[in-house]
Design an enzyme around this catalytic site. Structure first.
Site: not given
Ligand code: ADP
Ligand code: AMP
Length: 215
Positions: A88, A127, A160
């Site tokens: 990141r 989410r 979350r």
């Molecule tokens: P990231 O891992 O990048 O943070 P997530 O996979 O958790 O993202 O997705 C974020 C939110 O968007 C979740 O609530 C998921 O169900 C929803 N989501 C993911 N892909 C799509 C899509 N193509 N269209 C609408 N909603 C989506």
């Molecule tokens: P994510 O589930 O990827 O959205 O990550 C949730 C949170 O975990 C982020 O907002 C950061 O606080 C921490 N985190 C996850 N991956 C990293 C990374 N590679 N570097 C720093 N913080 C991280």
């Protein structure tokens, strides 16, 4: 196949990761999932990470690099892996290069999932995650069959702490400042594959598949 999944919070990395690991039979390594588990279990790592995560800030590079260095040594990574949410920062990417060089290993592709800011806010604020199995839902876009109950395991769904609206903006800002520069970093290594991440989840996966089937 050694992959990195890049993209802003809420881009759908976790959603697409589930499909990628099931087709290509490689483990998903999500630093976010590993850190959330540590917070839940109240380990030293969890205690250190919690305040950064709840504020939408990045956990220090040294902490996440340590996690990845250990995780990549596991035998399930021998035939490939999918890094989700790591690296990141440029410092994390450079350190990853060193770790992989020492292991005689390298990244084959970096898939960057592109989603506009307003869609990110809608996605992240809606989410919901299962507290037992970690499955991801969206209250409107991908709702569970029964409100607040996981379709897969019957667990309770929760929002979350870092998915509240004020924190989302901070996370998006940090993404733009610290993570987006990685696109240039990996483009210069000819590894970057950008994918439009809006629309139907399966169609997005089809685009990712067509990229991965050709590397
Ligand atoms: P990231 O891992 O990048 O943070 P997530 O996979 O958790 O993202 O997705 C974020 C939110 O968007 C979740 O609530 C998921 O169900 C929803 N989501 C993911 N892909 C799509 C899509 N193509 N269209 C609408 N909603 C989506
Ligand atoms: P994510 O589930 O990827 O959205 O990550 C949730 C949170 O975990 C982020 O907002 C950061 O606080 C921490 N985190 C996850 N991956 C990293 C990374 N590679 N570097 C720093 N913080 C991280």
């Amino acid at each position: 196949m050694n992959l990195i999944l890049l993209g802003p919070p809420g881009a759908g990395k976790g959603t697409q990761a589930g499909k990628i690991i099931s087709k290509y039979k490689i483990p998903q390594i999500s630093t976010g999932d590993i850190l959330r588990a540590a917070v839940r279990e109240g380990t030293e790592l969890g205690k250190e990470a919690k305040s950064y995560m709840n504020a939408g800030k990045l956990v220090p590079d040294s902490v996440v690099i340590g996690i990845i260095r250990d995780r990549l040594k596991h035998s399930d990574c021998a035939n490939g892996y999918l890094l989700d949410g790591f690296p990141r920062t440029i410092a994390q990417a450079e350190e990853l290069d060193k770790i992989l060089l020492a292991m005689g290993n390298k990244i084959n592709a970096v898939v960057s999932v592109e989603v506009p800011d307003q869609e990110i806010v809608n996605r992240v604020s809606g989410r919901r995650m299962c507290k037992d199995c970690g499955a991801v839902y969206h209250v409107t876009f991908t709702p569970p069959k029964t409100a607040n109950i996981c379709d897969k395991c019957g667990g309770e769904l929760y929002q979350r702490d870092d998915d509240k609206e004020a924190t989302i903006k901070a996370r998006l800002q940090i993404y733009k400042e610290q993570t987006e520069p990685l696109k240039k970093y990996y483009n210069s290594k000819n590894l970057l594959k950008e994918v439009e991440g809006t629309g139907d989840i399966n169609k997005i996966f089809n685009k990712i598949e067509s990229i991965l089937d050709n590397i």
